[in-house]
Design a protein around this motif. Structure first.
Motif, PDB file in Angstrom:
ATOM      1  N   SER A 256      40.749  41.134  36.156  1.00  0.00           N
ATOM      2  CA  SER A 256      41.537  40.008  35.682  1.00  0.00           C
ATOM      3  C   SER A 256      42.832  39.929  36.480  1.00  0.00           C
ATOM      4  CB  SER A 256      41.852  40.175  34.198  1.00  0.00           C
ATOM      5  OG  SER A 256      42.621  41.345  33.986  1.00  0.00           O
ATOM      6  N   ARG A 257      43.484  38.775  36.416  1.00  0.00           N
ATOM      7  CA  ARG A 257      44.787  38.668  37.055  1.00  0.00           C
ATOM      8  C   ARG A 257      45.668  37.794  36.191  1.00  0.00           C
ATOM      9  NH1 ARG A 257      46.268  34.160  39.744  1.00  0.00           N
ATOM     10  NH2 ARG A 257      44.718  32.536  40.141  1.00  0.00           N
ATOM     11  N   PRO A 258      46.963  38.096  36.158  1.00  0.00           N
ATOM     12  CA  PRO A 258      47.862  37.317  35.320  1.00  0.00           C
ATOM     13  C   PRO A 258      48.199  35.982  35.956  1.00  0.00           C
ATOM     14  CG  PRO A 258      49.093  38.948  36.548  1.00  0.00           C
ATOM     15  CD  PRO A 258      47.650  39.187  36.854  1.00  0.00           C
ATOM     16  N   THR A 259      48.663  35.084  35.125  1.00  0.00           N
ATOM     17  CA  THR A 259      49.243  33.850  35.637  1.00  0.00           C
ATOM     18  C   THR A 259      50.752  34.062  35.735  1.00  0.00           C
ATOM     19  OG1 THR A 259      49.414  32.974  33.404  1.00  0.00           O
ATOM     20  CG2 THR A 259      47.419  32.447  34.649  1.00  0.00           C
ATOM     21  N   GLY A 260      51.447  33.071  36.238  1.00  0.00           N
ATOM     22  CA  GLY A 260      52.887  33.201  36.356  1.00  0.00           C
ATOM     23  C   GLY A 260      53.383  32.601  37.650  1.00  0.00           C
ATOM     24  N   PRO A 261      54.681  32.685  37.913  1.00  0.00           N
ATOM     25  CA  PRO A 261      55.244  32.124  39.139  1.00  0.00           C
ATOM     26  C   PRO A 261      54.499  32.606  40.376  1.00  0.00           C
ATOM     27  CG  PRO A 261      56.993  32.802  37.652  1.00  0.00           C
ATOM     28  CD  PRO A 261      55.712  33.283  37.047  1.00  0.00           C
ATOM     29  N   ARG A 361      54.630  36.555  40.071  1.00  0.00           N
ATOM     30  CA  ARG A 361      53.547  37.420  39.616  1.00  0.00           C
ATOM     31  C   ARG A 361      52.237  37.162  40.345  1.00  0.00           C
ATOM     32  NH1 ARG A 361      57.076  39.845  38.750  1.00  0.00           N
ATOM     33  NH2 ARG A 361      57.959  40.681  36.826  1.00  0.00           N
ATOM     34  N   GLN A 362      52.190  36.141  41.192  1.00  0.00           N
ATOM     35  CA  GLN A 362      51.025  35.868  42.022  1.00  0.00           C
ATOM     36  C   GLN A 362      51.525  35.654  43.447  1.00  0.00           C
ATOM     37  OE1 GLN A 362      48.026  33.144  39.874  1.00  0.00           O
ATOM     38  NE2 GLN A 362      50.007  32.470  39.129  1.00  0.00           N
ATOM     39  N   GLY A 403      50.854  43.750  36.234  1.00  0.00           N
ATOM     40  CA  GLY A 403      51.296  42.380  36.038  1.00  0.00           C
ATOM     41  C   GLY A 403      51.446  41.599  37.328  1.00  0.00           C
ATOM     42  N   LEU A 404      51.246  42.252  38.478  1.00  0.00           N
ATOM     43  CA  LEU A 404      51.352  41.571  39.761  1.00  0.00           C
ATOM     44  C   LEU A 404      49.977  41.487  40.407  1.00  0.00           C
ATOM     45  CD1 LEU A 404      52.995  40.405  42.174  1.00  0.00           C
ATOM     46  CD2 LEU A 404      53.214  42.770  43.001  1.00  0.00           C
ATOM     47  N   SER A 405      49.584  40.290  40.815  1.00  0.00           N
ATOM     48  CA  SER A 405      48.354  40.100  41.576  1.00  0.00           C
ATOM     49  C   SER A 405      48.720  39.656  42.980  1.00  0.00           C
ATOM     50  CB  SER A 405      47.469  39.043  40.913  1.00  0.00           C
ATOM     51  OG  SER A 405      46.871  39.560  39.747  1.00  0.00           O
ATOM     52  N   ILE A 406      47.958  40.158  43.950  1.00  0.00           N
ATOM     53  CA  ILE A 406      48.265  39.874  45.346  1.00  0.00           C
ATOM     54  C   ILE A 406      46.966  39.540  46.074  1.00  0.00           C
ATOM     55  CG2 ILE A 406      48.130  42.309  46.027  1.00  0.00           C
ATOM     56  CD1 ILE A 406      50.598  41.748  47.864  1.00  0.00           C
ATOM     57  N   LEU A 407      47.045  38.588  46.982  1.00  0.00           N
ATOM     58  CA  LEU A 407      45.905  38.198  47.802  1.00  0.00           C
ATOM     59  C   LEU A 407      46.320  38.371  49.253  1.00  0.00           C
ATOM     60  CD1 LEU A 407      43.620  35.089  47.283  1.00  0.00           C
ATOM     61  CD2 LEU A 407      44.463  35.678  49.547  1.00  0.00           C
ATOM     62  N   LEU A 408      45.617  39.240  49.977  1.00  0.00           N
ATOM     63  CA  LEU A 408      45.942  39.536  51.366  1.00  0.00           C
ATOM     64  C   LEU A 408      44.941  38.820  52.261  1.00  0.00           C
ATOM     65  CD1 LEU A 408      46.566  43.379  50.961  1.00  0.00           C
ATOM     66  CD2 LEU A 408      48.196  41.492  50.687  1.00  0.00           C
ATOM     67  N   LYS A 409      45.439  37.900  53.059  1.00  0.00           N
ATOM     68  CA  LYS A 409      44.560  37.021  53.837  1.00  0.00           C
ATOM     69  C   LYS A 409      44.703  37.264  55.328  1.00  0.00           C
ATOM     70  CE  LYS A 409      45.357  32.937  55.438  1.00  0.00           C
ATOM     71  NZ  LYS A 409      44.550  32.766  56.677  1.00  0.00           N
ATOM     72  N   SER A 410      43.588  37.604  55.969  1.00  0.00           N
ATOM     73  CA  SER A 410      43.584  37.659  57.425  1.00  0.00           C
ATOM     74  C   SER A 410      43.868  36.266  57.974  1.00  0.00           C
ATOM     75  CB  SER A 410      42.221  38.146  57.917  1.00  0.00           C
ATOM     76  OG  SER A 410      42.172  38.188  59.318  1.00  0.00           O
ATOM     77  N   GLY A 411      44.542  36.210  59.108  1.00  0.00           N
ATOM     78  CA  GLY A 411      45.025  34.936  59.623  1.00  0.00           C
ATOM     79  C   GLY A 411      43.997  33.836  59.708  1.00  0.00           C
ATOM     80  N   ASN A 412      42.788  34.158  60.169  1.00  0.00           N
ATOM     81  CA  ASN A 412      41.798  33.120  60.424  1.00  0.00           C
ATOM     82  C   ASN A 412      40.919  32.779  59.226  1.00  0.00           C
ATOM     83  OD1 ASN A 412      42.173  32.385  63.249  1.00  0.00           O
ATOM     84  ND2 ASN A 412      41.615  34.493  63.702  1.00  0.00           N
ATOM     85  N   LEU A 413      41.099  33.458  58.100  1.00  0.00           N
ATOM     86  CA  LEU A 413      40.203  33.255  56.964  1.00  0.00           C
ATOM     87  C   LEU A 413      40.716  32.181  56.011  1.00  0.00           C
ATOM     88  CD1 LEU A 413      39.023  36.852  56.031  1.00  0.00           C
ATOM     89  CD2 LEU A 413      38.126  35.265  57.726  1.00  0.00           C
ATOM     90  N   GLY A 414      39.784  31.697  55.189  1.00  0.00           N
ATOM     91  CA  GLY A 414      40.130  30.746  54.145  1.00  0.00           C
ATOM     92  C   GLY A 414      39.932  29.297  54.558  1.00  0.00           C
ATOM     93  N   THR A 415      39.937  28.427  53.556  1.00  0.00           N
ATOM     94  CA  THR A 415      39.822  26.986  53.785  1.00  0.00           C
ATOM     95  C   THR A 415      41.208  26.393  54.022  1.00  0.00           C
ATOM     96  OG1 THR A 415      40.093  26.481  51.439  1.00  0.00           O
ATOM     97  CG2 THR A 415      37.843  26.912  52.224  1.00  0.00           C
ATOM     98  N   PRO A 416      41.281  25.168  54.551  1.00  0.00           N
ATOM     99  CA  PRO A 416      42.596  24.538  54.741  1.00  0.00           C
ATOM    100  C   PRO A 416      43.398  24.427  53.446  1.00  0.00           C
ATOM    101  CG  PRO A 416      40.957  23.380  56.041  1.00  0.00           C
ATOM    102  CD  PRO A 416      40.196  24.374  55.194  1.00  0.00           C
TER     103      PRO A 416
END
Length: 427
Positions: A256-261, A361-362, A403-416
């Motif tokens: 799970s991950r919290p919501t927040g700023p 928190r995100q 209470g802190l969630s983090i998403l680590l993204k490699s430079g070339n990954l993900g959608t626009p």
């Protein structure tokens, strides 16, 4: 956080990743395969409690270190993992084979082979990750429809890739002969691959494997399930997880991950990250961190945090240093490559620390070097891995900063739209 007991008595797989975003990439692949995964940042302390875990992913920052340091840290991670009972080690590097002619893929793989692979057994080399558009055909690596050397990776500021032949790239980094397993052999099935690997032992220690689709990954995973060491991008680990005999946990609830700023910190200068920034700035406020201004004495960190105070309560914000390759080159010319990188990562990590203090928190962090700097600054040592929001980019629920969630993204990954859409995933 919900924990469903796993049937595994000990983690079956231990991953040694050469950067933080790559570690998240492979961890997300394992979660998608139904595995319960913990990602650690640095070699896990023996006292660290890792419960209800099928796979442990150790995040290192060895891609741009000296070969000696990379080998030392990778071996320490391997010993920490095997001491916890893992049956198989997986050395994970980027699907674009990011490295220099000196390493560090070859030196690290050689060291792991020396300690953990019986003499005469071959080790597969599998950067291909079709889900990310990375395929290998006749030993040649493609990024989408482009040869690696003709993709945006040719402009990478630390590891520019100017050759697409994986056999040639690896052979420059190791004295161990490198062979290959071509797509027609993989198309013929598991037994054909195993026969080819067996026959290669007389002439090579490594085998670069072709990978054109997920079916090839499934064949390869089943073929090397009993190998003590496997190397590759995040693709093959999915083939291993899907192999017969492993007890995946498809019913396991994602972390799970919290919501927040919410905020984005971006230090990557990749083409996709620039597209993601441009998409975000049309909808939400952005702040640019200028390394040259910082070097001249301007307190850009304080300015960024004041920007955050004003805008963070109203929704996600973006703070970035990302620039075009031409702008990066100009900055490096004025400050020097090492000084420019040090200023940027130090400033972005200080801003990340300030954002958390302001109640964020995100946090999405884009770029491998930036991710490493931010994680170290925040003192995060482990996280439970959740579902991916896009191939290769899962949310992490930090265990050392509850209470802190983090998403680590490699430079070339993900959608626009990643920086706009990621916040609603799995709420």
């Amino acid at each position: 956080m919900v924990n469903t007991p796993t049937k595994a008595l000990a983690p079956w797989l231990g991953v040694i990743a050469d950067d933080y975003t790559g570690a998240s990439d492979v961890a997300g692949t394992l979660v998608n395969a139904g595995m319960r995964v913990v990602q650690t940042f640095g070699v896990p302390d023996p006292a660290m409690l890792l419960h209800d875990v099928d796979c442990i992913v150790v995040s290192l920052k060895t891609r741009s270190l000296s070969a000696t340091e990379a080998v030392q840290q990778s071996l320490a991670a391997a010993h920490a993992l095997t001491s916890r009972g893992v049956r198989q080690l997986y050395f994970k590097y980027c699907s674009t084979f990011d490295s220099t002619s000196e390493g560090n893929i070859g030196p690290v793989a050689d060291a792991l082979r020396s300690e953990f692979v019986p003499e005469g057994q071959i080790t597969v080399v599998a950067p291909g990750t079709p889900a990310l558009g990375r395929t290998v055909y006749n030993g040649v690596l493609f990024a989408g429809t482009d040869l690696l050397q003709e993709s945006s990776m040719r402009h990478h500021p630390l590891t520019p890739m100017t050759d697409s032949n994986v056999l040639r790239l690896l052979q420059a980094q190791t004295a161990t002969p490198v062979g290959s397993v071509d797509y027609s052999t993989i198309e013929a099935g598991v037994a054909a691959v195993q026969s080819r690997l067996h026959n290669l032992r007389e002439e090579a220690g490594y085998a670069v494997v072709d990978t054109l689709n997920d079916g090839h990954l499934a064949v390869l995973g089943a073929a090397v399930l009993d190998h003590p060491l496997v190397t590759g991008g995040s693709g093959l680990v999915g083939g291993l997880a899907a192999a017969p005999g492993l007890r995946a946990q498809p019913e396991a609830a994602p972390a799970s991950r919290p919501t927040g700023p919410a905020a984005v910190i971006a230090g990557s200068c990749s083409e996709m990250t620039n597209v993601q920034i441009d998409t975000f700035r049309r909808m939400r406020p952005c702040f640019v961190v200028d390394a040259v201004a910082i070097a001249a004495g301007q307190d850009v960190v304080a300015e960024a945090l004041q920007f955050a105070r004003e805008h963070l309560p109203d929704g996600p914000i973006l703070i970035h240093s990302t620039a075009t390759p031409e702008e990066v080159a100009r900055t490096q010319e004025q400050l020097g490559k090492a000084r420019a990188a040090e200023i940027t990562e130090s400033s972005l990590s200080a801003i990340a620390e300030g954002l958390v203090a302001l109640g964020c928190r995100q946090l999405i962090v884009a770029g491998g070097e930036t991710s490493g700097a931010v994680v170290r600054k925040l003192g995060i040592t482990s996280a439970r891995v959740g579902r991916e929001v896009s191939p290769g980019v899962p949310w992490l629920s930090t265990e050392t900063s509850p209470g802190l969630s983090i998403l680590l993204k490699s430079g070339n990954l993900g959608t626009p739209e990643l920086f706009l859409d990621a916040w609603d995933h799995n709420r």
